[in-house]
Design a protein around this motif. Structure first.
Motif, PDB file in Angstrom:
ATOM      1  N   HIS A  38      32.609  55.964  18.786  1.00 35.09           N
ATOM      2  CA  HIS A  38      34.002  56.246  18.440  1.00 35.09           C
ATOM      3  C   HIS A  38      34.049  57.065  17.160  1.00 35.09           C
ATOM      4  O   HIS A  38      33.103  57.097  16.383  1.00 35.09           O
ATOM      5  N   ALA A  39      35.162  57.720  16.962  1.00 38.68           N
ATOM      6  CA  ALA A  39      35.357  58.504  15.745  1.00 38.68           C
ATOM      7  C   ALA A  39      35.555  57.570  14.559  1.00 38.68           C
ATOM      8  O   ALA A  39      35.922  56.413  14.720  1.00 38.68           O
ATOM      9  N   VAL A  40      35.303  58.093  13.380  1.00 38.34           N
ATOM     10  CA  VAL A  40      35.487  57.339  12.147  1.00 38.34           C
ATOM     11  C   VAL A  40      36.552  58.052  11.335  1.00 38.34           C
ATOM     12  O   VAL A  40      36.493  59.266  11.162  1.00 38.34           O
ATOM     13  N   ALA A  41      37.543  57.317  10.865  1.00 37.69           N
ATOM     14  CA  ALA A  41      38.591  57.904  10.030  1.00 37.69           C
ATOM     15  C   ALA A  41      38.651  57.120   8.730  1.00 37.69           C
ATOM     16  O   ALA A  41      38.748  55.889   8.739  1.00 37.69           O
ATOM     17  N   LYS A  42      38.555  57.810   7.630  1.00 34.88           N
ATOM     18  CA  LYS A  42      38.594  57.175   6.318  1.00 34.88           C
ATOM     19  C   LYS A  42      39.546  57.944   5.417  1.00 34.88           C
ATOM     20  O   LYS A  42      39.661  59.159   5.519  1.00 34.88           O
ATOM     21  N   SER A  43      40.199  57.222   4.507  1.00 35.10           N
ATOM     22  CA  SER A  43      41.024  57.849   3.477  1.00 35.10           C
ATOM     23  C   SER A  43      40.301  57.701   2.146  1.00 35.10           C
ATOM     24  O   SER A  43      39.633  56.695   1.910  1.00 35.10           O
ATOM     25  N   ILE A  44      40.447  58.707   1.307  1.00 29.09           N
ATOM     26  CA  ILE A  44      39.841  58.657  -0.012  1.00 29.09           C
ATOM     27  C   ILE A  44      40.879  59.090  -1.035  1.00 29.09           C
ATOM     28  O   ILE A  44      41.613  60.060  -0.816  1.00 29.09           O
ATOM     29  N   CYS A  45      40.968  58.344  -2.115  1.00 28.70           N
ATOM     30  CA  CYS A  45      41.894  58.712  -3.187  1.00 28.70           C
ATOM     31  C   CYS A  45      41.334  59.916  -3.930  1.00 28.70           C
ATOM     32  O   CYS A  45      40.131  60.006  -4.160  1.00 28.70           O
TER      33      CYS A  45
END
Length: 160
Positions: A38-45
């Motif tokens: 599966h795809a990986v989605a991450k948020s970064i400040c």
């Protein structure tokens, strides 16, 4: 004579033995293996330096005895960030073990404005998955780098 269908003599007085033939059917089974992740989605400040990428789970169908080989990075971040393992930059088409993938980080740099993207595949003994995205979204957070934290202020009062 066993399994003889006929015996004849040729013009040189040599016995010619015709042996009965047996047909054996050999059936081979080949498995069609599918590797799914599966795809990986991450948020970064924006004010954080890096974010850990989760190790994507995967499964295989069609070959129950297939074993994990590696995660392969098939596209480096195209927005200016860097993928690293233990502080060392990952290279294009580099194979990573499960242990290395668990240490994979995305390092943000100033050229990344709002998003970045990389790709990986999962390789097993029976095949390779399609490419999956590692999508990074850069968000503006509070100055402490934590947009959803609760700040607690402790006030100490001294009475004379």
């Amino acid at each position: 004579m066993k399994n003889v269908s006929s015996v004849t003599q040729d013009s040189y007085d040599v016995n010619v033995v015709q042996v009965a033939t047996t047909t054996v059917a050999i059936t081979t089974t080949t498995c069609t293996c599918t590797v799914v992740s599966h795809a990986v989605a991450k948020s970064i400040c924006r004010n954080d330096n890096f974010v850990f990428i989760e190790t994507p789970a995967f499964r295989t169908t069609g070959c129950p005895d297939s074993s994990f080989t590696s995660y392969r990075i098939t596209q480096l971040p195209n927005g200016g960030g860097t993928l690293k393992v233990d502080g060392t930059a990952v290279t294009l088409n580099q194979d990573l073990t499960k242990e290395q993938m668990a240490k994979l980080v995305y390092e943000l740099n100033d050229s990344v404005t709002s998003a970045d993207n990389a790709k990986f595949t999962v390789r097993t003994s029976c095949g390779t998955s399609s490419a999956y995205n590692i999508d990074i979204t850069v968000v503006t957070c509070e100055s402490d780098g934590c947009s959803d934290c609760v700040t607690t202020t402790v006030t100490t009062t001294t009475t004379p």
